[in-house]
Structures are given as structure tokens and as C-alpha cells.
Scaffold this motif. Structure first.
Motif, PDB file in Angstrom:
ATOM      1  N   ASP A  31      14.853 -42.857  57.795  1.00 23.59           N
ATOM      2  CA  ASP A  31      14.659 -41.654  56.959  1.00 23.59           C
ATOM      3  C   ASP A  31      14.720 -41.991  55.469  1.00 23.59           C
ATOM      4  OD1 ASP A  31      14.428 -40.197  59.222  1.00 23.59           O
ATOM      5  OD2 ASP A  31      16.346 -39.144  59.049  1.00 23.59           O
ATOM      6  N   LYS A  32      15.439 -43.038  55.135  1.00 22.87           N
ATOM      7  CA  LYS A  32      15.479 -43.428  53.715  1.00 22.87           C
ATOM      8  C   LYS A  32      14.068 -43.774  53.245  1.00 22.87           C
ATOM      9  CE  LYS A  32      16.986 -46.756  50.298  1.00 22.87           C
ATOM     10  NZ  LYS A  32      17.867 -47.819  49.873  1.00 22.87           N
ATOM     11  N   ILE A  37      12.241 -42.207  50.144  1.00 28.65           N
ATOM     12  CA  ILE A  37      11.244 -42.875  49.287  1.00 28.65           C
ATOM     13  C   ILE A  37       9.878 -42.199  49.464  1.00 28.65           C
ATOM     14  CG2 ILE A  37      10.077 -45.102  48.858  1.00 28.65           C
ATOM     15  CD1 ILE A  37      12.905 -45.703  48.290  1.00 28.65           C
ATOM     16  N   THR A 152       8.253 -50.238  48.621  1.00 27.86           N
ATOM     17  CA  THR A 152       7.242 -49.618  47.747  1.00 27.86           C
ATOM     18  C   THR A 152       6.078 -50.568  47.454  1.00 27.86           C
ATOM     19  OG1 THR A 152       8.299 -50.222  45.643  1.00 27.86           O
ATOM     20  CG2 THR A 152       9.044 -48.203  46.676  1.00 27.86           C
ATOM     21  N   VAL A 196      12.014 -55.982  38.206  1.00 27.06           N
ATOM     22  CA  VAL A 196      12.012 -54.523  38.049  1.00 27.06           C
ATOM     23  C   VAL A 196      13.427 -53.988  38.015  1.00 27.06           C
ATOM     24  CG1 VAL A 196      11.773 -54.155  40.545  1.00 27.06           C
ATOM     25  CG2 VAL A 196      11.112 -52.340  38.995  1.00 27.06           C
ATOM     26  N   LYS A 199      15.699 -48.159  39.165  1.00 33.56           N
ATOM     27  CA  LYS A 199      16.282 -46.851  38.798  1.00 33.56           C
ATOM     28  C   LYS A 199      15.882 -46.475  37.365  1.00 33.56           C
ATOM     29  CE  LYS A 199      18.250 -45.791  42.573  1.00 33.56           C
ATOM     30  NZ  LYS A 199      19.261 -46.595  43.231  1.00 33.56           N
ATOM     31  N   SER A 201      13.227 -47.513  35.817  1.00 29.33           N
ATOM     32  CA  SER A 201      11.790 -47.214  35.764  1.00 29.33           C
ATOM     33  C   SER A 201      11.509 -45.780  36.203  1.00 29.33           C
ATOM     34  CB  SER A 201      10.975 -48.219  36.592  1.00 29.33           C
ATOM     35  OG  SER A 201      11.159 -48.006  37.967  1.00 29.33           O
ATOM     36  N   HIS A 233       0.664 -40.681  38.999  1.00 27.55           N
ATOM     37  CA  HIS A 233       0.765 -42.060  39.465  1.00 27.55           C
ATOM     38  C   HIS A 233       1.877 -42.082  40.514  1.00 27.55           C
ATOM     39  CE1 HIS A 233       1.556 -46.261  39.755  1.00 27.55           C
ATOM     40  NE2 HIS A 233       2.683 -46.213  39.069  1.00 27.55           N
ATOM     41  N   PHE A 236       5.583 -44.683  44.627  1.00 30.49           N
ATOM     42  CA  PHE A 236       6.044 -44.269  45.961  1.00 30.49           C
ATOM     43  C   PHE A 236       6.000 -42.748  45.874  1.00 30.49           C
ATOM     44  CE2 PHE A 236       9.589 -44.982  43.176  1.00 30.49           C
ATOM     45  CZ  PHE A 236      10.461 -43.927  43.379  1.00 30.49           C
ATOM     46  N   LYS A 238       7.756 -40.153  46.583  1.00 35.13           N
ATOM     47  CA  LYS A 238       8.872 -39.350  46.065  1.00 35.13           C
ATOM     48  C   LYS A 238       8.850 -39.291  44.538  1.00 35.13           C
ATOM     49  CE  LYS A 238      13.105 -37.483  46.908  1.00 35.13           C
ATOM     50  NZ  LYS A 238      14.099 -38.298  47.595  1.00 35.13           N
ATOM     51  N   MET A 239       8.261 -40.312  43.911  1.00 36.87           N
ATOM     52  CA  MET A 239       8.234 -40.359  42.442  1.00 36.87           C
ATOM     53  C   MET A 239       7.505 -39.138  41.870  1.00 36.87           C
ATOM     54  SD  MET A 239       9.287 -42.310  39.901  1.00 36.87           S
ATOM     55  CE  MET A 239       9.567 -40.920  38.832  1.00 36.87           C
ATOM     56  N   LYS A 242       9.736 -36.143  42.113  1.00 42.04           N
ATOM     57  CA  LYS A 242      10.789 -36.159  41.083  1.00 42.04           C
ATOM     58  C   LYS A 242      10.225 -35.666  39.744  1.00 42.04           C
ATOM     59  CE  LYS A 242      13.350 -40.231  42.832  1.00 42.04           C
ATOM     60  NZ  LYS A 242      14.798 -40.086  42.707  1.00 42.04           N
ATOM     61  N   SER A 307       4.529 -49.283  33.535  1.00 42.38           N
ATOM     62  CA  SER A 307       5.800 -49.767  33.000  1.00 42.38           C
ATOM     63  C   SER A 307       5.558 -50.615  31.771  1.00 42.38           C
ATOM     64  CB  SER A 307       6.526 -50.587  34.065  1.00 42.38           C
ATOM     65  OG  SER A 307       6.929 -49.740  35.114  1.00 42.38           O
TER      66      SER A 307
HETATM   67  N1  COA Z   1      17.722 -40.165  54.579  1.00 42.84           N
HETATM   68  C1  COA Z   1      17.027 -39.565  53.586  1.00 42.84           C
HETATM   69  N2  COA Z   1      17.047 -39.988  52.301  1.00 42.84           N
HETATM   70  C2  COA Z   1      17.776 -41.077  52.006  1.00 42.84           C
HETATM   71  C3  COA Z   1      18.524 -41.749  52.992  1.00 42.84           C
HETATM   72  C4  COA Z   1      18.485 -41.251  54.330  1.00 42.84           C
HETATM   73  N3  COA Z   1      19.158 -41.847  55.318  1.00 42.84           N
HETATM   74  N4  COA Z   1      19.146 -42.793  52.398  1.00 42.84           N
HETATM   75  C5  COA Z   1      18.808 -42.773  51.089  1.00 42.84           C
HETATM   76  N5  COA Z   1      17.977 -41.728  50.845  1.00 42.84           N
HETATM   77  C6  COA Z   1      17.352 -41.358  49.573  1.00 42.84           C
HETATM   78  C7  COA Z   1      18.297 -41.449  48.396  1.00 42.84           C
HETATM   79  O1  COA Z   1      19.133 -40.304  48.300  1.00 42.84           O
HETATM   80  C8  COA Z   1      17.320 -41.569  47.256  1.00 42.84           C
HETATM   81  O2  COA Z   1      16.792 -40.311  46.950  1.00 42.84           O
HETATM   82  P1  COA Z   1      16.688 -39.823  45.423  1.00 42.84           P
HETATM   83  O3  COA Z   1      15.931 -40.888  44.693  1.00 42.84           O
HETATM   84  O4  COA Z   1      15.958 -38.520  45.506  1.00 42.84           O
HETATM   85  O5  COA Z   1      18.093 -39.716  44.924  1.00 42.84           O
HETATM   86  C9  COA Z   1      16.176 -42.376  47.873  1.00 42.84           C
HETATM   87  O6  COA Z   1      16.347 -42.284  49.295  1.00 42.84           O
HETATM   88  C10 COA Z   1      16.188 -43.833  47.474  1.00 42.84           C
HETATM   89  O7  COA Z   1      17.448 -44.354  47.780  1.00 42.84           O
HETATM   90  P2  COA Z   1      18.166 -45.345  46.770  1.00 42.84           P
HETATM   91  O8  COA Z   1      19.423 -45.833  47.384  1.00 42.84           O
HETATM   92  O9  COA Z   1      18.257 -44.713  45.423  1.00 42.84           O
HETATM   93  O10 COA Z   1      17.061 -46.505  46.784  1.00 42.84           O
HETATM   94  P3  COA Z   1      17.059 -47.970  46.306  1.00 42.84           P
HETATM   95  O11 COA Z   1      18.273 -48.340  45.519  1.00 42.84           O
HETATM   96  O12 COA Z   1      16.791 -48.759  47.523  1.00 42.84           O
HETATM   97  O13 COA Z   1      15.797 -48.025  45.292  1.00 42.84           O
HETATM   98  C11 COA Z   1      13.653 -47.672  44.289  1.00 42.84           C
HETATM   99  C12 COA Z   1      14.668 -47.181  45.345  1.00 42.84           C
HETATM  100  C13 COA Z   1      12.443 -46.757  44.291  1.00 42.84           C
HETATM  101  C14 COA Z   1      14.300 -47.643  42.910  1.00 42.84           C
HETATM  102  C15 COA Z   1      13.213 -49.088  44.677  1.00 42.84           C
HETATM  103  O14 COA Z   1      12.470 -49.024  45.869  1.00 42.84           O
HETATM  104  C16 COA Z   1      12.398 -49.799  43.623  1.00 42.84           C
HETATM  105  O15 COA Z   1      12.967 -50.463  42.758  1.00 42.84           O
HETATM  106  N6  COA Z   1      11.035 -49.673  43.678  1.00 42.84           N
HETATM  107  C17 COA Z   1      10.151 -50.313  42.735  1.00 42.84           C
HETATM  108  C18 COA Z   1      10.158 -49.663  41.363  1.00 42.84           C
HETATM  109  C19 COA Z   1       9.261 -48.474  41.243  1.00 42.84           C
HETATM  110  O16 COA Z   1       8.437 -48.215  42.073  1.00 42.84           O
HETATM  111  N7  COA Z   1       9.441 -47.720  40.141  1.00 42.84           N
HETATM  112  C20 COA Z   1       8.685 -46.509  39.907  1.00 42.84           C
HETATM  113  C21 COA Z   1       8.287 -46.246  38.483  1.00 42.84           C
HETATM  114  S1  COA Z   1       6.860 -47.148  38.011  1.00 42.84           S
END
Ligand code: COA
Length: 385
Positions: A31-32, A37, A152, A196, A199, A201, A233, A236, A238-239, A242, A307
Motif C-alpha cells: 500500500d505504501k 506513492i 519512482t 536526490v 523529501k 524535492s 509533472h 510519482f 501522489k506528487m 500533494k 529539479s
Molecule cells: N499505506 C499507505 N501509505 C503509506 C504506507 C502504507 N502502508 N506507508 C507509507 N505510506 C505513505 C506515507 O505516509 C507517505 O505519504 P505522504 O507523502 O502523503 O506523507 C508516502 O507513503 C511515502 O512514504 P515515505 O516514507 O515518506 O517515503 P520515502 O521516504 O520512501 O520517500 C519519495 C518517498 C517520493 C521521497 C522517494 O520515493 C523519492 O525520493 N523519490 C524520488 C524523488 C522524487 O520523485 N521527487 C519528486 C519531485 S521532482
């Protein structure tokens, strides 16, 4: 004179991985990935594919002999360049069989540069209305095995023809660009995977969206209700949620609900391939046009982000009959073979990368129209498949 996107097409690899299987392999709650995501499937890239083969595959879908004749310029936007000097657009031009009297160039600014390409193309067409410009966004998003960014990743290309009297989206003149020198994501010359601060970003992405939208509204006085959709853009999916919710807050009026439905429609294809970097916004546009409530005459707002960082908010008006010129995503997404996590990891480690050695790849398992057959004397060997 109206100028904008006349036709769009998408290509990705012929392999994908189910992210619930990746979650199991990484000991993460699925689910995460799928809810937290917002990604379901991820394009898997065999060593026989790179940005040149993906770009050519997407662009080939758009071309007829008459269109090929009218293309004066080929712009390839990418942050997965295969050469620090020679433009990927030259290889693409060759694979497509375009004539030699054509301008070719590659653009870079993280996930943003295809939008710069579109704006530059508008300028070319404004000066020379009989010309058409092929703008291709092509990327392979690689964060590395077992990294937070792994979920992602993704790969693919979106190709667009920019012309006068466009049949899909007439781009309007007012847009807002914003550039700030920050280190949220970058890839030094010696690295095959990005560095990267994930968070950070996501937070600078949201700040950038708010800033360019606010300035756009100050310049135009246009309320959000004038838009049928805001498209994002999507590194992922969820972005996008948000960013949209950062602007809507707890609004539940008709405009806010229309934007939420539009976002879901724009996310549908991105959920199935992952991040396309430069192409993600334009895949979101295609996904919205094929899955959403889009109608001719609608005004769309588009937020492009790269970025480093640069953002742009620009707008366009959907043209009558647009659906006929957005080539179906379904075939590219359907005609794929699922691979296991072990196979994904094997293919991930087989990429040509930074090696200087001669190498031959077996292209038998690759059904794409163009392939990278290897490297000889430091030269990549491309061919039609
Ligand atoms: N069920 C549902 N949701 C869950 C979950 C579960 N079991 N476990 C975690 N989640 C949610 C978290 O609450 C979080 O939601 P939120 O962002 O709305 O708060 C989300 O899943 C991601 O979890 P998190 O622990 O914050 O993820 P992460 O530390 O693994 O990092 C990214 C997520 C996106 C930052 C990471 O994948 C990344 O660095 N991606 C590349 C950078 C990128 O794409 N940047 C975008 C801007 S260009």
C-alpha cells in the motif's frame, strides 16, 4: 496565429514490473507504493533501449511522409543523455529517416526541458509559420536498486508536433517561469544514477507550483474556475495530489471537484509506467485527454517542474477534434510483458552505462521498433528492429 501541439504520441519499453512484487522483495507494505506513492507498475528497461530508441519509437508514430517534409527542427529534451557532445536528436533524425535539411538539438534542465522545447518551438513557428517542429521528451528515470527513489523509476518518451493551427492544444501567450539554484536532485558526470533529496524535492516542487500559479493569476486576473483541469509533472502520481491539494485546501466546490477528477484521469497512465522525467507532464496530458472529461474549448493549466530547479505554468485551449490526434496510450501500455523483480534487477545491471568497451547486445527479446545493438569503437550502434 494559433500555435501549439498538433499531435502527440507515447512509447515505452515492452517490459514492466508489478510494484506489489517489488514491495514484497523490499519488505515494504505494498500500500505504501500503490497508495502512499501512487504507482502500480513500472517500465523495465532492457539494455537494448535508451532515450534514442524510445524517442524514435514515439516520434515514428506521428510521422507521415508529408509531416516529415514539413519538420524543420528536431528537439530532444532529456536528462538521460547518452553523449556529452553529440545531440541525441541527430541519432533520432537518422533513425526516422528525416531529410538532411533539418535543425537538431538536445535540451537539458532535469524534468523541465521539454517545456522549454515547446516554447522554443512556438518561437520557430511564429517566425516561420510553414515549419513544424518535432519536440520529443525522452528519459529513463534511474535511482538505483534498493533506494527510496526506486519505486519512482520509469521510462518512456512523448513526441509532439508543434505547428500553426494545432489540432490538439493552442498554447496561450502568458506563461510564468521561475528558476532557483537549489540542490534537490542532480546527476554528476560520473554517475549513472541521480543524487536526490527526495523529501526536499517534493517540498520545493510544491513551493514552485504555488509561486508560478500565484504570479500567473496576478498577471492575468484569471480565477481557477476558468480552467477545466490543472495538469502536473508527475514524478510519482501522489506528487500531483500533494501540489493540487496545497492550492485547493479543503475546497469542495465544483471547480475543486473537477480538478480532482481531472488529476485522477491524468494519473492513470503514469501509474502504469512510472516517472518519465521530461515526458511526465505530457504523458499526464495524454492520459487526461484519453481518460478525462476534456472538451474542445476547455482551458488547461500545465505545471512543468525540473529539479535544480525550474518551474513553468502555462496554459492552452483544447481544439475541436483533438481526440483524433492524441495517439492511443492503450496499445503502448497493453503490449508489454511482465517481468519478475529478479529479471528487472538483472536488466538494470546490464545497462551500457559508462563502459568504454565494445559490446554486443542480443536484441532478440526486444520488440521495439528501434534498438541499441551495442557499442563499437566508442560509438553506440542503433538500428531498426
Ligand atoms: N499505506 C499507505 N501509505 C503509506 C504506507 C502504507 N502502508 N506507508 C507509507 N505510506 C505513505 C506515507 O505516509 C507517505 O505519504 P505522504 O507523502 O502523503 O506523507 C508516502 O507513503 C511515502 O512514504 P515515505 O516514507 O515518506 O517515503 P520515502 O521516504 O520512501 O520517500 C519519495 C518517498 C517520493 C521521497 C522517494 O520515493 C523519492 O525520493 N523519490 C524520488 C524523488 C522524487 O520523485 N521527487 C519528486 C519531485 S521532482
Amino acid at each position: 496565429m494559433k500555435i501549439g501541439i498538433d499531435k502527440l504520441a507515447f512509447a515505452t519499453t515492452d517490459k514492466y514490473m508489478d510494484l506489489r512484487e517489488l514491495a514484497a522483495a523490499r519488505n515494504v507494505d505494498p500500500d505504501k507504493y500503490t497508495i502512499g506513492i501512487g504507482q502500480d507498475l513500472q517500465a523495465v528497461v532492457p539494455p537494448t533501449q535508451d532515450i534514442v530508441t524510445l524517442a524514435a519509437a514515439a516520434a515514428q508514430k506521428l510521422l507521415t511522409p508529408a509531416i516529415a517534409q514539413r519538420i524543420s527542427t528536431v528537439i530532444v529534451a532529456t536528462e538521460s543523455g547518452i553523449d556529452n557532445s553529440k545531440a541525441a536528436a541527430i541519432y533520432v533524425k537518422h533513425l526516422l529517416g528525416l531529410g538532411d535539411f533539418v535543425r537538431t538539438v538536445e535540451l537539458k534542465e532535469a524534468c523541465y526541458s521539454a517545456t522549454a522545447g515547446l516554447q522554443f518551438a512556438r518561437g520557430i513557428v511564429a517566425l516561420n509559420p510553414q515549419e513544424e517542429v518535432l519536440v520529443i521528451a525522452a528519459d529513463i528515470a534511474r535511482y538505483g536498486l534498493n533506494t527510496p527513489g526506486e519505486v519512482t523509476q520509469g521510462a518512456g518518451a512523448v513526441a509532439m508536433i508543434v505547428s500553426q493551427n494545432p489540432r490538439v492544444l493552442a498554447i496561450e501567450d502568458t506563461s510564468v517561469s521561475l528558476t532557483k539554484d537549489i540542490m534537490d536532485f542532480w546527476r554528476p558526470l560520473y554517475a549513472t544514477e541521480a543524487f536526490v533529496d527526495g523529501k526536499y524535492s517534493t517540498s520545493v516542487y510544491i513551493d514552485c507550483f504555488r509561486e508560478v500559479l500565484t504570479r500567473y493569476q496576478q498577471l492575468t486576473g484569471r480565477p481557477l474556475a476558468d480552467f477545466s483541469a490543472l495538469l502536473f509533472h508527475l514524478p510519482f502520481t501522489k506528487m500531483g495530489k500533494k501540489a493540487l491539494e496545497a492550492v485547493l485546501g479543503d475546497r469542495a466546490d465544483a471547480t475543486a471537484e473537477r480538478f480532482r477528477r481531472a488529476l485522477a484521469a491524468s494519473q492513470a497512465a503514469c501509474r502504469q509506467v512510472g516517472n518519465l522525467y521530461t515526458g511526465s507532464l505530457y504523458l499526464a496530458l495524454m492520459s487526461y485527454l484519453q481518460n478525462g472529461e476534456a472538451q474542445a474549448g476547455d482551458r488547461l493549466g500545465l505545471f512543468s517542474y525540473g529539479s535544480g530547479a525550474e518551474g513553468e505554468f502555462f496554459t492552452g485551449i483544447l481544439q475541436p477534434g483533438f481526440a483524433d490526434y492524441v495517439l492511443p496510450l492503450s496499445s503502448a501500455l497493453r503490449d508489454r510483458q511482465q517481468v519478475s523483480v529478479a529479471e528487472y534487477e538483472r536488466l538494470f545491471n546490464q545497462q551500457l552505462g559508462m563502459t568504454a568497451e565494445d559490446i554486443n547486445f542480443s536484441t532478440e527479446g526486444d520488440s521495439a521498433p528501434f534498438v541499441l545493438a551495442g557499442q563499437k569503437d566508442h560509438q553506440r550502434q542503433y538500428r531498426a528492429n
